[in-house]
Design a protein around this motif. Structure first.
Motif, mmCIF file in Angstrom:
data_model
loop_
_atom_site.group_PDB
_atom_site.id
_atom_site.type_symbol
_atom_site.label_atom_id
_atom_site.label_comp_id
_atom_site.label_asym_id
_atom_site.label_seq_id
_atom_site.Cartn_x
_atom_site.Cartn_y
_atom_site.Cartn_z
ATOM 1 N N LEU A 1 -34.603 -14.320 -16.540
ATOM 2 C CA LEU A 1 -35.243 -15.503 -15.952
ATOM 3 C C LEU A 1 -36.137 -15.152 -14.770
ATOM 4 O O LEU A 1 -36.549 -16.029 -14.020
ATOM 5 C CB LEU A 1 -34.168 -16.514 -15.541
ATOM 6 C CG LEU A 1 -33.331 -17.066 -16.702
ATOM 7 C CD1 LEU A 1 -32.201 -17.932 -16.182
ATOM 8 C CD2 LEU A 1 -34.207 -17.835 -17.680
ATOM 9 N N ASP A 2 -36.453 -13.883 -14.600
ATOM 10 C CA ASP A 2 -37.253 -13.438 -13.468
ATOM 11 C C ASP A 2 -38.570 -14.211 -13.354
ATOM 12 O O ASP A 2 -38.911 -14.696 -12.282
ATOM 13 C CB ASP A 2 -37.530 -11.935 -13.580
ATOM 14 C CG ASP A 2 -38.177 -11.373 -12.327
ATOM 15 O OD1 ASP A 2 -37.629 -11.602 -11.233
ATOM 16 O OD2 ASP A 2 -39.225 -10.718 -12.445
ATOM 17 N N GLN A 3 -39.301 -14.351 -14.446
ATOM 18 C CA GLN A 3 -40.594 -15.051 -14.421
ATOM 19 C C GLN A 3 -40.442 -16.566 -14.342
ATOM 20 O O GLN A 3 -41.380 -17.268 -14.047
ATOM 21 C CB GLN A 3 -41.388 -14.677 -15.659
ATOM 22 C CG GLN A 3 -41.555 -13.196 -15.803
ATOM 23 C CD GLN A 3 -42.989 -12.767 -15.909
ATOM 24 O OE1 GLN A 3 -43.844 -13.567 -16.245
ATOM 25 N NE2 GLN A 3 -43.256 -11.529 -15.610
ATOM 26 N N ASP A 4 -39.240 -17.064 -14.636
ATOM 27 C CA ASP A 4 -38.997 -18.501 -14.665
ATOM 28 C C ASP A 4 -38.244 -18.995 -13.437
ATOM 29 O O ASP A 4 -37.810 -20.142 -13.397
ATOM 30 C CB ASP A 4 -38.201 -18.841 -15.932
ATOM 31 C CG ASP A 4 -38.951 -18.422 -17.180
ATOM 32 O OD1 ASP A 4 -40.000 -19.012 -17.456
ATOM 33 O OD2 ASP A 4 -38.492 -17.484 -17.856
ATOM 34 N N ASP A 5 -38.079 -18.122 -12.456
ATOM 35 C CA ASP A 5 -37.297 -18.433 -11.260
ATOM 36 C C ASP A 5 -38.060 -17.965 -10.013
ATOM 37 O O ASP A 5 -37.656 -17.010 -9.357
ATOM 38 C CB ASP A 5 -35.932 -17.739 -11.371
ATOM 39 C CG ASP A 5 -35.029 -18.008 -10.183
ATOM 40 O OD1 ASP A 5 -35.048 -19.133 -9.660
ATOM 41 O OD2 ASP A 5 -34.308 -17.076 -9.786
ATOM 42 N N PRO A 6 -39.181 -18.638 -9.687
ATOM 43 C CA PRO A 6 -40.026 -18.164 -8.579
ATOM 44 C C PRO A 6 -39.334 -18.162 -7.219
ATOM 45 O O PRO A 6 -39.705 -17.395 -6.342
ATOM 46 C CB PRO A 6 -41.215 -19.129 -8.592
ATOM 47 C CG PRO A 6 -40.746 -20.334 -9.326
ATOM 48 C CD PRO A 6 -39.698 -19.867 -10.290
ATOM 49 N N GLU A 7 -38.296 -18.985 -7.035
ATOM 50 C CA GLU A 7 -37.590 -19.030 -5.751
ATOM 51 C C GLU A 7 -36.416 -18.055 -5.693
ATOM 52 O O GLU A 7 -35.707 -18.026 -4.693
ATOM 53 C CB GLU A 7 -37.090 -20.453 -5.482
ATOM 54 C CG GLU A 7 -38.208 -21.468 -5.320
ATOM 55 C CD GLU A 7 -37.650 -22.856 -5.087
ATOM 56 O OE1 GLU A 7 -36.742 -22.994 -4.225
ATOM 57 O OE2 GLU A 7 -38.106 -23.791 -5.757
ATOM 58 N N ALA A 8 -36.216 -17.290 -6.765
ATOM 59 C CA ALA A 8 -35.126 -16.301 -6.849
ATOM 60 C C ALA A 8 -33.759 -16.933 -6.569
ATOM 61 O O ALA A 8 -32.958 -16.385 -5.818
ATOM 62 C CB ALA A 8 -35.404 -15.118 -5.936
ATOM 63 N N LYS A 9 -33.502 -18.069 -7.176
ATOM 64 C CA LYS A 9 -32.197 -18.732 -7.034
ATOM 65 C C LYS A 9 -31.192 -18.225 -8.061
ATOM 66 O O LYS A 9 -29.999 -18.444 -7.923
ATOM 67 C CB LYS A 9 -32.345 -20.254 -7.165
ATOM 68 C CG LYS A 9 -33.221 -20.880 -6.094
ATOM 69 C CD LYS A 9 -32.619 -20.710 -4.721
ATOM 70 C CE LYS A 9 -33.461 -21.384 -3.659
ATOM 71 N NZ LYS A 9 -32.935 -21.182 -2.311
ATOM 72 N N VAL A 10 -31.695 -17.554 -9.122
ATOM 73 C CA VAL A 10 -30.826 -16.941 -10.118
ATOM 74 C C VAL A 10 -30.509 -15.533 -9.625
ATOM 75 O O VAL A 10 -31.415 -14.774 -9.253
ATOM 76 C CB VAL A 10 -31.522 -16.885 -11.501
ATOM 77 C CG1 VAL A 10 -30.688 -16.107 -12.509
ATOM 78 C CG2 VAL A 10 -31.816 -18.294 -12.010
ATOM 79 N N SER A 11 -29.239 -15.176 -9.612
ATOM 80 C CA SER A 11 -28.844 -13.825 -9.193
ATOM 81 C C SER A 11 -29.294 -12.808 -10.236
ATOM 82 O O SER A 11 -29.483 -13.142 -11.404
ATOM 83 C CB SER A 11 -27.327 -13.742 -9.028
ATOM 84 O OG SER A 11 -26.889 -14.589 -7.999
#
Length: 153
Positions: free
Chosen positions: A84-94
């Motif tokens: 989900l790196d490209q789909d999580d611009p705020e880096a809320k996914v670990s």
């Protein structure tokens, strides 16, 4: 352990070449064509679809018995199956957020000690290491990304 975005190459049995029967020498038993293993209820047949955050509608096929959800990090050697790196611009996914396992045809979701938690159907935060059974249509929240779990029929 692969979650492939739709459109990526995921080989199927139909695309595999059929082996030709082997010749046998006199005096040895004839080679018998190997039968395909019977369809098992533990073969993964599901997908995740992004509902909110990132690219809405993006799908990840769950093609293995274990799929990790997180963010790609080459420096740390982390390459999640559901990236989900490209789909999580705020880096809320670990980087190592959660894992989906398929055991005896049942899918289970497990939080891996993520910072912002993993939730199913907007219920309580999953405790790390506890496996929660998934049903078709369940909503999974990781960070600020909402995913929908679906069986593939």
């Amino acid at each position: 352990m692969q979650g492939h975005p739709v459109g990526s190459a995921v080989p199927t049995a139909a695309s595999q070449p059929t082996p030709s029967p082997k010749m046998h020498s006199p005096g040895s038993p004839p080679a018998t064509p190997s039968a395909s293993p019977p369809a098992s209820s533990s073969v993964p047949r599901a997908k995740l679809v992004i509902q909110r955050g990132g690219t809405v509608g993006k799908e990840f096929l769950l093609t293995e018995t274990e799929s990790n959800i997180g963010r790609w990090d080459a420096d740390g050697g982390i390459f999640p199956d559901v990236d989900l790196d490209q789909d999580d611009p705020e880096a809320k996914v670990s980087r190592r957020h959660a894992r989906i396992l398929c055991q005896d045809g049942q899918y289970l979701l497990e939080d891996l000690g993520s910072t912002n938690g993993t939730f199913v159907n907007r219920g309580r935060r999953l405790l790390p290491g506890n496996r929660h059974p998934l049903n078709d249509g369940d909503e999974i929240i990781v960070g600020k990304t909402f995913l929908k779990f679906h069986y593939i029929r």
